[in-house]
Motif scaffolding. Structure first.
Motif, PDB file in Angstrom:
ATOM      1  N   GLN A 109     -13.177  25.250  81.646  1.00  0.00           N
ATOM      2  CA  GLN A 109     -12.700  25.568  82.995  1.00  0.00           C
ATOM      3  C   GLN A 109     -11.189  25.799  83.004  1.00  0.00           C
ATOM      4  N   ASP A 110     -10.463  24.980  82.250  1.00  0.00           N
ATOM      5  CA  ASP A 110      -8.998  25.141  82.195  1.00  0.00           C
ATOM      6  C   ASP A 110      -8.622  26.496  81.627  1.00  0.00           C
ATOM      7  N   ALA A 111      -9.314  26.910  80.560  1.00  0.00           N
ATOM      8  CA  ALA A 111      -9.024  28.202  79.925  1.00  0.00           C
ATOM      9  C   ALA A 111      -9.433  29.354  80.846  1.00  0.00           C
ATOM     10  N   LEU A 112     -10.549  29.227  81.523  1.00  0.00           N
ATOM     11  CA  LEU A 112     -11.009  30.288  82.424  1.00  0.00           C
ATOM     12  C   LEU A 112     -10.044  30.485  83.593  1.00  0.00           C
ATOM     13  N   ARG A 113      -9.398  29.422  84.054  1.00  0.00           N
ATOM     14  CA  ARG A 113      -8.414  29.546  85.142  1.00  0.00           C
ATOM     15  C   ARG A 113      -7.200  30.371  84.717  1.00  0.00           C
ATOM     16  N   MET A 114      -6.878  30.375  83.438  1.00  0.00           N
ATOM     17  CA  MET A 114      -5.700  31.094  82.948  1.00  0.00           C
ATOM     18  C   MET A 114      -6.051  32.491  82.422  1.00  0.00           C
ATOM     19  N   GLU A 115      -7.331  32.791  82.307  1.00  0.00           N
ATOM     20  CA  GLU A 115      -7.779  34.031  81.669  1.00  0.00           C
ATOM     21  C   GLU A 115      -7.296  35.292  82.380  1.00  0.00           C
ATOM     22  N   HIS A 116      -7.067  35.242  83.674  1.00  0.00           N
ATOM     23  CA  HIS A 116      -6.672  36.417  84.458  1.00  0.00           C
ATOM     24  C   HIS A 116      -5.264  36.908  84.127  1.00  0.00           C
ATOM     25  N   ARG A 117      -4.460  36.081  83.515  1.00  0.00           N
ATOM     26  CA  ARG A 117      -3.074  36.460  83.222  1.00  0.00           C
ATOM     27  C   ARG A 117      -3.018  37.595  82.206  1.00  0.00           C
ATOM     28  N   LYS A 118      -2.157  38.534  82.450  1.00  0.00           N
ATOM     29  CA  LYS A 118      -1.982  39.674  81.546  1.00  0.00           C
ATOM     30  C   LYS A 118      -0.935  39.291  80.497  1.00  0.00           C
ATOM     31  N   LEU A 119      -1.433  38.837  79.360  1.00  0.00           N
ATOM     32  CA  LEU A 119      -0.567  38.382  78.277  1.00  0.00           C
ATOM     33  C   LEU A 119      -0.967  39.060  76.978  1.00  0.00           C
ATOM     34  N   ARG A 120      -0.032  39.108  76.065  1.00  0.00           N
ATOM     35  CA  ARG A 120      -0.362  39.557  74.713  1.00  0.00           C
ATOM     36  C   ARG A 120      -1.271  38.495  74.120  1.00  0.00           C
ATOM     37  N   THR A 121      -2.382  38.936  73.518  1.00  0.00           N
ATOM     38  CA  THR A 121      -3.384  38.017  72.986  1.00  0.00           C
ATOM     39  C   THR A 121      -3.556  38.255  71.493  1.00  0.00           C
ATOM     40  N   ALA A 122      -3.659  37.165  70.735  1.00  0.00           N
ATOM     41  CA  ALA A 122      -3.897  37.257  69.292  1.00  0.00           C
ATOM     42  C   ALA A 122      -5.075  36.359  68.942  1.00  0.00           C
ATOM     43  N   ASP A 123      -5.962  36.878  68.099  1.00  0.00           N
ATOM     44  CA  ASP A 123      -7.143  36.134  67.677  1.00  0.00           C
ATOM     45  C   ASP A 123      -7.000  35.788  66.200  1.00  0.00           C
ATOM     46  N   TYR A 124      -6.810  34.507  65.917  1.00  0.00           N
ATOM     47  CA  TYR A 124      -6.662  34.027  64.542  1.00  0.00           C
ATOM     48  C   TYR A 124      -7.854  33.147  64.168  1.00  0.00           C
ATOM     49  N   THR A 125      -9.048  33.610  64.476  1.00  0.00           N
ATOM     50  CA  THR A 125     -10.264  32.851  64.196  1.00  0.00           C
ATOM     51  C   THR A 125     -11.011  33.476  63.026  1.00  0.00           C
ATOM     52  N   SER A 126     -12.123  32.859  62.659  1.00  0.00           N
ATOM     53  CA  SER A 126     -12.895  33.306  61.498  1.00  0.00           C
ATOM     54  C   SER A 126     -13.831  34.470  61.819  1.00  0.00           C
ATOM     55  N   ASN A 127     -13.883  34.938  63.047  1.00  0.00           N
ATOM     56  CA  ASN A 127     -14.782  36.012  63.497  1.00  0.00           C
ATOM     57  C   ASN A 127     -16.243  35.613  63.406  1.00  0.00           C
ATOM     58  N   GLN A 128     -16.521  34.342  63.426  1.00  0.00           N
ATOM     59  CA  GLN A 128     -17.890  33.838  63.439  1.00  0.00           C
ATOM     60  C   GLN A 128     -18.080  33.063  64.728  1.00  0.00           C
ATOM     61  N   GLU A 129     -19.318  33.002  65.188  1.00  0.00           N
ATOM     62  CA  GLU A 129     -19.601  32.204  66.383  1.00  0.00           C
ATOM     63  C   GLU A 129     -19.282  30.747  66.074  1.00  0.00           C
ATOM     64  N   SER A 130     -18.449  30.138  66.893  1.00  0.00           N
ATOM     65  CA  SER A 130     -18.039  28.761  66.652  1.00  0.00           C
ATOM     66  C   SER A 130     -17.764  28.075  67.975  1.00  0.00           C
ATOM     67  N   ASP A 131     -18.088  26.789  68.033  1.00  0.00           N
ATOM     68  CA  ASP A 131     -17.776  25.987  69.217  1.00  0.00           C
ATOM     69  C   ASP A 131     -16.394  25.370  69.109  1.00  0.00           C
ATOM     70  N   ASN A 132     -15.725  25.609  67.994  1.00  0.00           N
ATOM     71  CA  ASN A 132     -14.453  24.966  67.706  1.00  0.00           C
ATOM     72  C   ASN A 132     -13.245  25.837  68.068  1.00  0.00           C
ATOM     73  N   ILE A 133     -13.449  26.960  68.764  1.00  0.00           N
ATOM     74  CA  ILE A 133     -12.344  27.859  69.088  1.00  0.00           C
ATOM     75  C   ILE A 133     -11.519  27.279  70.242  1.00  0.00           C
ATOM     76  N   VAL A 134     -10.203  27.284  70.032  1.00  0.00           N
ATOM     77  CA  VAL A 134      -9.264  26.737  71.012  1.00  0.00           C
ATOM     78  C   VAL A 134      -8.318  27.853  71.435  1.00  0.00           C
ATOM     79  N   VAL A 135      -8.018  27.905  72.733  1.00  0.00           N
ATOM     80  CA  VAL A 135      -7.056  28.877  73.240  1.00  0.00           C
ATOM     81  C   VAL A 135      -5.751  28.136  73.530  1.00  0.00           C
ATOM     82  N   VAL A 136      -4.641  28.766  73.137  1.00  0.00           N
ATOM     83  CA  VAL A 136      -3.315  28.175  73.331  1.00  0.00           C
ATOM     84  C   VAL A 136      -2.464  29.166  74.115  1.00  0.00           C
TER      85      VAL A 136
END
Length: 173
Positions: A109-136
């Motif tokens: 819910q915390d991440a979804l509240r901030m999702e609307h912001r127009k920011l530069r986004t970078a994805d440094y994940t393994s490109n696999q489905e994971s429950d361990n992904i964190v947004v900063v």
């Protein structure tokens, strides 16, 4: 009193899964090399030069898709490097965790509240489905607010929690 571990460096390496399209690129490069070899009798030196260029390009493509990310957290700064074929290193970014607005599981819910912001986004994940992904949501080294996705292990989560402002860390205990 909150215990800080800012001067203890924490590192983690995440192996990335190549996208499905990479197989097509690799196959095309191999076929192009084979075709270049077959043209050498007709084109002589031009065919050899073409083959050399294609072999170099093929090696680069294979190295590019054999990648991993290294997260390194030292003194409140998280550095992300992309390591290709365990030989070439490219700096992806440096982020100030002490100035983070939010560190939360992606999809929370915390991440979804901030999702609307127009920011530069970078994805440094393994490109696999994971429950361990964190947004900063934090500042990068050019003092710009950015959104990054990472896959921290428990040690990295503890280091992030120690470096982040108390109200920004929402990943639980």
């Amino acid at each position: 009193v909150r215990k800080r571990m800012n001067n203890l460096p924490t590192e983690q390496i995440i192996k990335t899964k190549a996208p499905g399209l990479s197989i097509v690129f690799k196959a095309v490069m191999i076929i192009a090399c084979i075709l270049a070899v077959t043209t050498i009798p007709q084109t002589y030196a031009l065919g050899v030069i073409l083959l050399a260029i294609l072999v170099i390009a093929t090696v680069i493509v294979f190295k590019y898709y054999n990648a991993e990310y290294e997260y390194s957290l030292v003194d409140n700064d998280m550095t992300v490097d992309k390591i290709m074929s365990r030989s070439m290193r490219k700096r992806c970014g440096v982020y100030n965790i002490a100035r983070a607005e939010l560190i939360a599981p992606a999809g929370s819910q915390d991440a979804l509240r901030m999702e609307h912001r127009k920011l530069r986004t970078a994805d440094y994940t393994s490109n696999q489905e994971s429950d361990n992904i964190v947004v900063v949501y934090t500042m990068d080294n050019s003092n710009e607010m950015v959104r990054i996705f990472i896959e921290p292990d428990d040690r990295m989560k503890a280091a992030l929690k120690a470096a982040a402002p108390r109200n920004a860390y929402k990943c639980g205990e």
